[in-house]
Design an enzyme around this catalytic site. Sequence first.
Site, PDB file in Angstrom:
ATOM      1  N   ASN A 119       8.554 -26.621 -52.853  1.00 24.54           N
ATOM      2  CA  ASN A 119       7.971 -27.673 -53.687  1.00 24.54           C
ATOM      3  C   ASN A 119       9.017 -28.639 -54.235  1.00 24.54           C
ATOM      4  O   ASN A 119       8.740 -29.832 -54.411  1.00 24.54           O
ATOM      5  CB  ASN A 119       7.175 -27.048 -54.835  1.00 24.54           C
ATOM      6  CG  ASN A 119       5.802 -26.574 -54.393  1.00 24.54           C
ATOM      7  OD1 ASN A 119       5.487 -26.585 -53.205  1.00 24.54           O
ATOM      8  ND2 ASN A 119       4.976 -26.155 -55.331  1.00 24.54           N
ATOM      9  N   GLU A 120      10.221 -28.130 -54.521  1.00 23.99           N
ATOM     10  CA  GLU A 120      11.269 -29.025 -55.023  1.00 23.99           C
ATOM     11  C   GLU A 120      11.612 -30.089 -53.986  1.00 23.99           C
ATOM     12  O   GLU A 120      11.830 -31.261 -54.321  1.00 23.99           O
ATOM     13  CB  GLU A 120      12.526 -28.213 -55.384  1.00 23.99           C
ATOM     14  CG  GLU A 120      12.392 -27.347 -56.613  1.00 23.99           C
ATOM     15  CD  GLU A 120      11.601 -26.076 -56.365  1.00 23.99           C
ATOM     16  OE1 GLU A 120      11.279 -25.779 -55.184  1.00 23.99           O
ATOM     17  OE2 GLU A 120      11.300 -25.372 -57.347  1.00 23.99           O
ATOM     18  N   GLU A 180       0.621 -29.301 -41.609  1.00 23.03           N
ATOM     19  CA  GLU A 180       0.766 -27.978 -42.220  1.00 23.03           C
ATOM     20  C   GLU A 180       0.647 -28.076 -43.734  1.00 23.03           C
ATOM     21  O   GLU A 180      -0.045 -27.273 -44.368  1.00 23.03           O
ATOM     22  CB  GLU A 180       2.112 -27.365 -41.848  1.00 23.03           C
ATOM     23  CG  GLU A 180       2.347 -25.999 -42.484  1.00 23.03           C
ATOM     24  CD  GLU A 180       3.727 -25.434 -42.194  1.00 23.03           C
ATOM     25  OE1 GLU A 180       3.976 -24.281 -42.582  1.00 23.03           O
ATOM     26  OE2 GLU A 180       4.557 -26.138 -41.594  1.00 23.03           O
ATOM     27  N   GLY A 190       8.041 -21.377 -34.717  1.00 20.98           N
ATOM     28  CA  GLY A 190       9.469 -21.102 -34.755  1.00 20.98           C
ATOM     29  C   GLY A 190      10.232 -22.260 -35.361  1.00 20.98           C
ATOM     30  O   GLY A 190      10.858 -23.041 -34.637  1.00 20.98           O
ATOM     31  N   TYR A 191      10.173 -22.376 -36.671  1.00 25.61           N
ATOM     32  CA  TYR A 191      10.878 -23.445 -37.382  1.00 25.61           C
ATOM     33  C   TYR A 191      12.047 -22.874 -38.194  1.00 25.61           C
ATOM     34  O   TYR A 191      13.195 -23.086 -37.892  1.00 25.61           O
ATOM     35  CB  TYR A 191       9.912 -24.188 -38.309  1.00 25.61           C
ATOM     36  CG  TYR A 191       9.215 -25.378 -37.692  1.00 25.61           C
ATOM     37  CD1 TYR A 191       8.931 -25.428 -36.332  1.00 25.61           C
ATOM     38  CD2 TYR A 191       8.812 -26.453 -38.473  1.00 25.61           C
ATOM     39  CE1 TYR A 191       8.278 -26.511 -35.777  1.00 25.61           C
ATOM     40  CE2 TYR A 191       8.167 -27.543 -37.927  1.00 25.61           C
ATOM     41  CZ  TYR A 191       7.902 -27.582 -36.570  1.00 25.61           C
ATOM     42  OH  TYR A 191       7.266 -28.663 -36.029  1.00 25.61           O
ATOM     43  N   SER A 192      11.727 -22.119 -39.260  1.00 27.55           N
ATOM     44  CA  SER A 192      12.754 -21.649 -40.190  1.00 27.55           C
ATOM     45  C   SER A 192      13.728 -20.688 -39.516  1.00 27.55           C
ATOM     46  O   SER A 192      13.373 -19.933 -38.610  1.00 27.55           O
ATOM     47  CB  SER A 192      12.106 -20.951 -41.386  1.00 27.55           C
ATOM     48  OG  SER A 192      11.344 -21.856 -42.152  1.00 27.55           O
TER      49      SER A 192
END
Length: 397
Positions: A383-384, A244, A127-129
């Site tokens: 990635n940015e 991760e 439960g992060y984003s």
Amino acid sequence: MNLTFTPEERAFRAEVRAFLADALPNDITERVRLGRYLRADDHTRWQNILSKRGWLAANWPKEYGGPGWSPVQRHIFDEECAAAHAPSIVPFGVNMVAPVIMKFGTDAQKKHYLPRILNNEDWWCQGYSEPGAGSDLAGLNTRAVRDGGHYIVNGQKTWTTLGQHANMLFCLVRTNPQAKKQAGISFLLIDMQSPGITVRPIITLDGAHEVNEVFLDNVRVPVENRVGEEGEGWTCAKFLLTHERTGIAGLGHARQALRHLKSVASQIKHRGKPLLELPSFRLRVVKAEIELMALEVTNLRVIAAARHGSVPGAESSLLKVRGSELRQEISELTRRALGPAALPFFPAFLYGDEPLDGELALRAAASAQYFNRRKLSIYGGANEIQKSIVAKTILGM
């Protein structure tokens, strides 16, 4: 990549190869080989087999019940599993929350949760984003208010991978809205059966139910389920993200996908010659293979440092960026090699048990895999964002 292995390491490879040949169920192997999506039972069956052998937690030290393997042994194990078409381990328990509990958890938390993870008794999700907090994770708004011996949690999480199967959630929550963004976050372990939790599916571009929204409405979480001190969840979060991102590189599976690509490109003809002999196409394949070799060496260095107590830093961002780009490139080249043959899309084959004839079965997943791989450069930190971390941490920019 040609590494020089010791006799002990070669013997270990033979042991792993023999175990996989004997223990890996054929029906699971076929689903992985053909690019079919795995069911919950496929994951649990395989992970129970690994748990019984003592090989589920390949990255755990012996003191917590892991095999205590060297970095090279872990590399060999991952390589042989990919070559044998074994499923990837569902990482959220074994590879993500477990290291956090080992480093920041109380003795009681270690005693309770680590054996359950090791024995494959819990299925964890992350439960992060949130809808407004993805790459800017510190902007999360899920609130946890202290009420005696509990926190009352309200908010929403999104892109929760395999949350429909999970019984446990590790979750970032805001416990102090007046503090700086990072300073007001805590790390909670939440029972998914708690009243007030709702899981709703998000169907992805390839038609799969892989990710979810999770709504938390006045969910009561015991204070003893907080890992670390209140307000120190960001430290746990950063530690977990390095693990991760290292795993997202997926080097063993990238190598297997590259072998498949070369096989396909050797069989498909272009003007009477194998596509792999076409200079422009061959150049892209060779470039991908060279970059994969270089990334494997970097991965070994990161693993070796971790075995001596170091926490992966910006190197994990490098692995994430290049690993995801390489896997996307390989899926793109496979789709290009197949041409119109990559177009068919058979949901009943990909998600169910409907049979397809040999060659068609090998091609049926090409488009679905191509679309699914698009996520790799976004999740786990876009990635940015990772390139900015590398620029700041390594290059001092």
